[in-house]
Structures are given as structure tokens and as C-alpha cells.
Design a protein around this motif. Structure first.
Motif, short mmCIF file in Angstrom:
data_model
loop_
_atom_site.label_atom_id
_atom_site.label_comp_id
_atom_site.label_asym_id
_atom_site.label_seq_id
_atom_site.Cartn_x
_atom_site.Cartn_y
_atom_site.Cartn_z
N LEU A 186 0.85 -1.19 0.00
CA LEU A 186 0.00 0.00 0.00
C LEU A 186 0.88 1.23 0.00
N PRO A 187 0.40 2.36 -0.51
CA PRO A 187 1.22 3.58 -0.53
C PRO A 187 1.51 4.09 0.88
N GLU A 188 2.73 4.51 1.10
CA GLU A 188 3.17 4.93 2.43
C GLU A 188 2.47 6.21 2.88
N GLY A 189 1.95 6.18 4.11
CA GLY A 189 1.37 7.36 4.73
C GLY A 189 0.16 7.94 4.03
N ALA A 190 -0.56 7.14 3.24
CA ALA A 190 -1.62 7.67 2.38
C ALA A 190 -2.97 7.79 3.07
N TYR A 191 -3.15 7.15 4.23
CA TYR A 191 -4.49 7.08 4.82
C TYR A 191 -4.46 7.46 6.30
N ASP A 192 -5.54 8.12 6.71
CA ASP A 192 -5.71 8.44 8.12
C ASP A 192 -6.41 7.30 8.86
N ARG A 193 -7.19 6.52 8.13
CA ARG A 193 -7.90 5.39 8.72
C ARG A 193 -7.87 4.21 7.75
N ILE A 194 -7.68 3.02 8.31
CA ILE A 194 -7.86 1.77 7.56
C ILE A 194 -8.93 0.98 8.30
N ILE A 195 -10.03 0.69 7.59
CA ILE A 195 -11.18 0.01 8.19
C ILE A 195 -11.43 -1.26 7.39
N ALA A 196 -11.18 -2.40 8.01
CA ALA A 196 -11.24 -3.67 7.29
C ALA A 196 -12.47 -4.46 7.71
N THR A 197 -13.31 -4.79 6.73
CA THR A 197 -14.44 -5.68 6.99
C THR A 197 -14.11 -7.09 6.51
N VAL A 198 -12.82 -7.41 6.58
CA VAL A 198 -12.32 -8.78 6.50
C VAL A 198 -11.40 -8.95 7.70
N SER A 199 -11.22 -10.18 8.15
CA SER A 199 -10.39 -10.40 9.32
C SER A 199 -8.97 -10.80 8.91
N VAL A 200 -8.01 -10.47 9.77
CA VAL A 200 -6.60 -10.74 9.49
C VAL A 200 -5.93 -11.31 10.73
N ARG A 201 -4.76 -11.92 10.51
CA ARG A 201 -3.97 -12.43 11.63
C ARG A 201 -2.59 -12.80 11.11
N PRO A 202 -1.56 -12.05 11.51
CA PRO A 202 -1.56 -10.86 12.36
C PRO A 202 -1.94 -9.63 11.55
N VAL A 203 -1.69 -8.44 12.09
CA VAL A 203 -1.97 -7.20 11.38
C VAL A 203 -0.93 -7.03 10.28
N PRO A 204 -1.33 -6.78 9.03
CA PRO A 204 -0.37 -6.61 7.94
C PRO A 204 0.57 -5.43 8.19
N VAL A 205 1.84 -5.64 7.96
CA VAL A 205 2.83 -4.57 8.12
C VAL A 205 2.50 -3.41 7.18
N SER A 206 1.95 -3.74 6.01
CA SER A 206 1.64 -2.68 5.04
C SER A 206 0.62 -1.69 5.58
#
Length: 396
Positions: A186-206
Motif C-alpha cells: 500500500l502507498p506509504e502514509g496515504a491514509y488516516d484510517r484503515i477500516i477492514a471488513t475482512v479479518s486478518v492475523r496478524p496485522v499486515p505490516v503494510s
């Protein structure tokens, strides 16, 4: 078609009109445009099936329009793809036999949960958000709240992105939509919020890289019902808490389907059905099917990730619950009455039912489980650390 009456009813059900900024988006967004067809769980004789629902086709029948709108503007999740079968492409009258090889692969999330995730994100008028696309309905809500220039919506499924893009454009929204693995680059520093309606494990570094300084992520941990809300820290990680709400989302896909994500555990399953246990005991607690719970399921999945839960009920009312693991561990618990203590057979390197009873003992003694409201620390490498009252767990 008087869809606005139904949308306003949904908004009244989901939020408090005088208090929530999400009332207007809910009341003004035509969900039926984003979910014209979907799969509905039902039964045919003794067989559990997915039945195709076609809203426009229903509308051609007497009183069909109201039936379609009542279904679509209900606070419920509508499954739009099962395995490789997208409802938009399915033949009229199609049914699919429900099985382990035909799992939901996309849906329109129930509106109350969608707005819950957005509320945890604490959006402001100038917030730049990255969200999961799906049908595009949640994207439309975000566009109605923020304006479409603030919204980026991605999905790994090219058809979903194209269909959502067209449906959004039909109501005047043109957010940035991309075919992209949300957990990938993902582009660096591009978002103020990331809202995922899919589940992950662990949290993606991106995600941590893509968040602007002080940005917030809202997601669920795969296999659990835990919503994690965390703010980016100066070291590139994030800190926050487990939210008090429960949620369940499909696991993030990285391609067209869940390839190798759900092991069949065929050998372990055969053993669990018929073998005498290396350990045979009577549980102190009544029979429990873990996926029907929130806190038990979440805690057990953190302690022993990857348990495959199954159940059967015989014609005599006898109920059996199975727990299987890819490492060869298994448990079979059988009881007749609802409150009877089950007989438990266990085998393999770990005693899975004993782990479950240990968690239930915590609940009985403390009246709570430590995952509720746990502090969350996410390291820059995506490792998640949960802590509460002397209890801790690490998800790597």
C-alpha cells in the motif's frame, strides 16, 4: 419503487437519528442497487442449501417489490458469493448444497456492524479512509459521510470492484476503487484510517506503513470475534484496545478463493468420529459448540489457533461436538440432555477439550474473560500483543 421508506426504517433501527452522523447516509443510500441478488441459507428436506434470491425477479411478482426491499433493508448480512459462485452470475432457481467446500466468499455486511466499525474509526470530515469494497454498499455509506474524494475502496475480486464502481457511479459517487489485496503493498502514509471488513492475523505490516502519523486502524482478528482499534505510534507500530463489541468477518482472501485456507483434516476427522480416546473423561460443563459463542471462541482461538469445530445431532437427540486440529489433536464430546455433562474422548498431542474447559473455568470464576477490553500493542512487524490484568497473549 419506494425504497427510501425502507432505508429510513433501517436507519432508525441501526442508529439514533438525533445523535448519529450515520443516520443520513443510511437513510439516503439505496442498498438494493448494491445487492440485487444474494444467497440465502435454507433447507431442502434434510439438506442444507444456499438458495438464490433475485430481488428484481421477486419484484415482478405480486407484492414482490416490498418483499425484496424488506429483505435488503433489514439489518442483516447478505451473502453475495459462495465458493466460486457469485449471485449476480447464478442461474435463476439455482441452489448450492452447503458444505465445507462452499463457504461464503463475499457479502454485504449488516449495516449496524458496518457503522460500528466506522464509529470506532472516529472519522472527521477530512479523514482519508481505506476500506474494503465488497458490494460497494459500505463504500457508499463512507462516501455519503465524507465525500467520495476521501474514500479509497479495494477488493481482491475484479468483478466485485467493477460492479461496485458502476453501482457507485449510478448514484453519483466516484471514489478511488482498485483491484488489490488489502493485506499487500500500500502507498506509504496515504491514509488516516484503515477500516477492514475482512479479518486478518496478524496485522499486515503494510497497514502500519500506509497509515499517516497518528492514523487509526480498525479490524478483526481472524478466527475470533475481536474488534481491534489501534492508533499508530512513532515507532511504526500501534496501540489501542479490544472494542467491547463483537464482530465476525470473513478472512481476507489473497486470490480468487480460499485456497488451502481451510484444511479438511480428513484423517483426524475419521479418527475423531470412531476412535477410543487416549483420555476419556466427563466434562464439568454442559456441551458447548464454540462457534456459537463470542468470548469463548475468541479466547480459545488465541490460545490454540486453528481448531476446526464440527457438530452432529442424532435422531435420538444425542448431540456430539468435535474439535479437530491439523497437528493431529482431536476431541469428541457427546451428551443427550441440554444440561448433561458430556463424555469426552480426546487424542493427539494436545487435549483440546481440556483447553476449552480451562477457558470456561476462567469465565465461571471471574465472570469475564481477559480478551474483553484487553490492551493491544502492535509491533512494527505486525505482531499483536494482548494484555489485561496479568494475562497476556501474543499473536505472531
Amino acid at each position: 419503487m419506494d425504497w427510501k421508506t425502507h432505508a429510513a426504517r433501517l436507519a432508525d433501527e441501526v442508529v439514533v437519528r438525533a445523535e448519529s452522523r450515520w443516520y443520513r447516509p443510511l437513510a439516503a443510500t439505496p442498498r438494493h442497487l448494491f445487492v440485487p441478488r444474494w444467497w440465502e441459507r435454507t433447507t431442502s428436506g434434510d439438506t442444507h442449501v444456499w438458495q438464490l434470491r433475485n430481488g428484481p425477479h421477486d419484484a415482478d411478482n405480486t407484492d414482490g417489490t416490498d418483499a425484496w426491499l424488506r429483505s435488503v433493508y433489514a439489518d442483516t448480512t447478505l451473502v453475495t458469493r459462495v465458493g466460486p459462485h457469485h449471485a449476480d452470475h447464478a442461474q435463476e432457481g439455482r441452489t448450492l448444497t452447503r458444505g465445507r467446500d462452499l463457504r461464503p466468499a463475499s457479502s454485504s455486511t449488516l449495516p449496524s456492524l458496518m457503522t460500528t466499525m466506522y464509529r470506532h474509526a472516529f472519522l472527521t470530515d477530512d479523514t482519508r479512509v481505506l476500506i474494503t469494497c465488497g458490494t460497494g454498499y459500505g463504500t457508499a455509506l463512507a462516501c455519503a459521510r465524507l465525500g467520495d474524494q476521501q474514500v479509497t475502496s479495494v477488493d481482491v475480486d475484479p468483478y466485485l470492484v467493477q460492479a461496485a464502481r458502476e453501482r457507485l457511479a449510478s448514484i453519483g459517487y466516484h471514489p478511488r476503487t482498485e483491484v488489490r489485496d488489502l493485506t499487500g503493498d500500500l502507498p506509504e502514509g496515504a491514509y488516516d484510517r484503515i477500516i477492514a471488513t475482512v479479518s486478518v492475523r496478524p496485522v499486515p505490516v503494510s497497514w502500519l506503513t500506509a497509515l499517516a502519523p497518528g492514523g487509526r486502524l480498525v479490524t478483526t482478528l481472524a478466527g475470533t470475534g475481536l474488534i481491534v482499534v489501534a492508533d499508530k505510534t512513532e515507532d511504526g507500530g500501534a496501540v489501542g484496545r479490544v472494542a467491547p463489541d463483537a464482530a465476525s468477518f470473513m478472512t481476507a482472501r489473497h486470490g480468487d478463493d480460499y485456497v488451502d485456507t481451510f484444511p479438511e483434516n480428513a484423517e483426524v476427522w475419521e479418527t475423531a468420529q470412531h476412535a477410543e480416546g487416549e483420555s476419556i473423561t466427563t466434562s464439568r460443563y454442559p456441551l458447548t459448540y464454540v462457534p456459537d459463542t463470542w468470548d469463548l471462541r475468541s479466547t480459545l482461538e488465541i490460545l490454540v489457533p486453528g481448531i476446526d469445530h464440527r457438530r452432529e445431532e442424532g435422531p435420538d437427540g444425542k448431540r456430539t461436538v468435535y474439535m479437530l486440529h491439523a497437528d493431529g489433536s482431536w476431541a469428541r464430546a457427546t451428551a443427550t440432555g441440554v444440561y448433561d455433562s458430556p463424555t469426552v474422548h480426546q487424542g493427539g498431542p494436545r487435549r483440546l477439550w481440556d483447553e476449552l474447559d480451562r477457558v470456561r473455568s476462567w469465565l465461571a470464576i471471574d465472570g469475564d474473560l481477559p480478551v474483553r477490553g484487553a490492551r493491544v500493542r502492535i509491533r512494527p512487524d505486525g505482531t499483536v500483543r494482548l494484555e489485561r490484568s496479568g494475562w497476556s497473549a501474543t499473536i505472531e
